[in-house]
Design an enzyme around this catalytic site. Sequence first.
Site, PDB file in Angstrom:
ATOM      1  N   ASP A 421       0.868  -1.186   0.000  1.00 24.40           N
ATOM      2  CA  ASP A 421       0.000   0.000   0.000  1.00 24.40           C
ATOM      3  C   ASP A 421       0.903   1.232   0.000  1.00 24.40           C
ATOM      4  O   ASP A 421       0.965   1.980   0.971  1.00 24.40           O
ATOM      5  CB  ASP A 421      -0.899  -0.036   1.246  1.00 24.40           C
ATOM      6  CG  ASP A 421      -1.878   1.130   1.298  1.00 24.40           C
ATOM      7  OD1 ASP A 421      -1.978   1.883   0.304  1.00 24.40           O
ATOM      8  OD2 ASP A 421      -2.548   1.290   2.331  1.00 24.40           O
ATOM      9  N   CYS A 448      -3.034   4.380  -4.264  1.00 28.76           N
ATOM     10  CA  CYS A 448      -3.757   5.651  -4.251  1.00 28.76           C
ATOM     11  C   CYS A 448      -3.426   6.469  -5.492  1.00 28.76           C
ATOM     12  O   CYS A 448      -3.808   7.627  -5.598  1.00 28.76           O
ATOM     13  CB  CYS A 448      -3.445   6.442  -2.984  1.00 28.76           C
ATOM     14  SG  CYS A 448      -1.702   6.737  -2.745  1.00 28.76           S
TER      15      CYS A 448
HETATM   16  N1  SAH Z   1      -1.272   0.752   4.849  1.00 35.84           N
HETATM   17  C1  SAH Z   1      -1.388   1.891   5.712  1.00 35.84           C
HETATM   18  C2  SAH Z   1      -0.567   3.115   5.263  1.00 35.84           C
HETATM   19  C3  SAH Z   1      -0.553   3.436   3.806  1.00 35.84           C
HETATM   20  S1  SAH Z   1       0.144   5.022   3.423  1.00 35.84           S
HETATM   21  C4  SAH Z   1      -2.834   2.253   5.914  1.00 35.84           C
HETATM   22  O1  SAH Z   1      -3.698   1.806   5.164  1.00 35.84           O
HETATM   23  O2  SAH Z   1      -3.137   2.991   6.850  1.00 35.84           O
HETATM   24  C5  SAH Z   1       1.761   4.618   2.854  1.00 35.84           C
HETATM   25  C6  SAH Z   1       2.765   4.402   3.961  1.00 35.84           C
HETATM   26  O3  SAH Z   1       4.024   4.088   3.362  1.00 35.84           O
HETATM   27  C7  SAH Z   1       3.015   5.606   4.842  1.00 35.84           C
HETATM   28  O4  SAH Z   1       2.815   5.236   6.181  1.00 35.84           O
HETATM   29  C8  SAH Z   1       4.487   5.966   4.577  1.00 35.84           C
HETATM   30  O5  SAH Z   1       5.144   6.436   5.733  1.00 35.84           O
HETATM   31  C9  SAH Z   1       5.063   4.648   4.152  1.00 35.84           C
HETATM   32  N2  SAH Z   1       6.274   4.667   3.301  1.00 35.84           N
HETATM   33  C10 SAH Z   1       6.632   5.597   2.378  1.00 35.84           C
HETATM   34  N3  SAH Z   1       7.747   5.205   1.734  1.00 35.84           N
HETATM   35  C11 SAH Z   1       8.110   3.998   2.250  1.00 35.84           C
HETATM   36  C12 SAH Z   1       9.168   3.079   1.974  1.00 35.84           C
HETATM   37  N4  SAH Z   1      10.082   3.330   1.033  1.00 35.84           N
HETATM   38  N5  SAH Z   1       9.221   1.929   2.689  1.00 35.84           N
HETATM   39  C13 SAH Z   1       8.292   1.658   3.645  1.00 35.84           C
HETATM   40  N6  SAH Z   1       7.270   2.493   3.943  1.00 35.84           N
HETATM   41  C14 SAH Z   1       7.164   3.652   3.262  1.00 35.84           C
END
Ligand code: SAH
Length: 496
Positions: A421, A448
Amino acid sequence: MKNKGDILEVQITDIGNDGEGIGKVDGYTLFIKDAVIGDVVKAKIMKAKKNYAYAHLEEVVKSSEFRVEAKCPIARQCGGCQLQNMSYDKELEYKQSKVRNNIIRLGGFDPEFVDGVMKPIIGMENPWEYRNKAQFPVGYNKEGKIVTGFYAGRTHSIIPTTTCHIGVKENEKIMEIVRSHMEENHILPYNEETGKGLMRHVLIRKGFTSGEIMVCFVINYKQDKKATVSGTQGVEHKVASGDANEFIRGQKDLIDKLLVVKGMSSISVSINTEKTNVIMGLEIHTIYGKDTIRDTLCGLEFEISPLSFFQVNPVQTKKLYEQAIEYAALTGKETVWDLYCGIGTITLSMAKAAGRVYGIEVIPEAIEDAKRNAQRNGITNAEFYCGKAEVVLPDFYDKKRKTISGGDDGSSLHPDVIVVDPPRKGCDEKCLETMIKMAPERIVYVSCDSATLARDLRILADGGYHIAAIRPCDMFPWTVHVETVVLLTKTSGSEG
Ligand code: SAH
């Protein structure tokens, strides 16, 4: 080519990426904000290029059958909703075809194939009052009066309003209390140019299932060691001179006024003295009630602090997660990896139905929240790792291979399902490559941004995955944003 200032009559035949109407005059394309597909409009060219121009909607000559009156009187100025003057049914159709077209055009998939696997978008029954979080900037109007509202699209001038139909009803009452309290007590709004003034933003969050409400005042607070005032929770506030003192002195009064709002459970201040667009400051002091509010999602309880990430549309998030869970097809034995897991909402929703779940997330505070959320819900088969998915996952995969050569068959580490996600920019290529090497039976991709989704689906399809289902979900009615859940299954051949 047309020129700046030209006024043209044009039929709107398409909708652009930002929700604008698109029409053609003699093969020349016009992009017109607020024009609705099906309208005939007069538009004035504002910026002309060789083959296209951006034009301003001057007059609707013939109204489209899809045109509706926007519910918010300020919808055109406000940057929040781009599609309030198009019917909700048409909006859903637009979102469905946006996802479809991106996957075909940017992913290079066959249209017939895509039509065969696309499921109808999950719309919202009542697409209003869905946001559980609002952040109101505080400032002045031209007459020098204190106003709260929203920034006009892409600017920092505040459109005064306390009513936002996609937010909860309580926002209006809370913001009116805050605004009149500021006036009565001479508490100044923050001025972005001078860096002076106190009140920057007011954050309001509501737990939809618990009914609990949180208010957090983001203040420009300069520490002054001389003045110290006790917060109601015994928190010592070292306060500034001037209006910060006024704020602290009037604090009890303000709290009392806010307690009239049903569900008020947590009132806090966030300290932000930086000259920045970032809204929240990281230092938080609770001045009334609890530090967090609760909400329930897919049968799990989550605690939300002013700084926590939490999906803003809980009604649709539940539907989105349920779709993701259905695609994961868990029987109780599976090992599941949830990449980009945030505070672990998807990971924990899947934990009950899986053997073991692992979450990866880059923000340390979110991982701490995820671990606490697991504990609070009595979940013992979840593990969380902090770091970039494209680093943690390959590391893990390499270690696993070493374990196998060391005699252990490593089967417990083989993922049956990987869920991703990612943020709008999509997955890192290294992450996708590792996923393909780890060869889970199923990949559930929650996205998204359908443009980066399309790009990543191409990589996964070339890596041996079959797209079994694509389901858009409307998480943000009246805006151009659309979420999508995709199920991919392992295959021997390639796709499209
Ligand atoms: N699955 C969760 C959050 C989705 S938003 C939900 O539904 O609530 C995407 C998330 O990815 C965010 O929390 C962001 O901090 C994280 N993120 C961004 N880049 C990333 C990366 N390279 N590795 C791991 N997480 C990351």
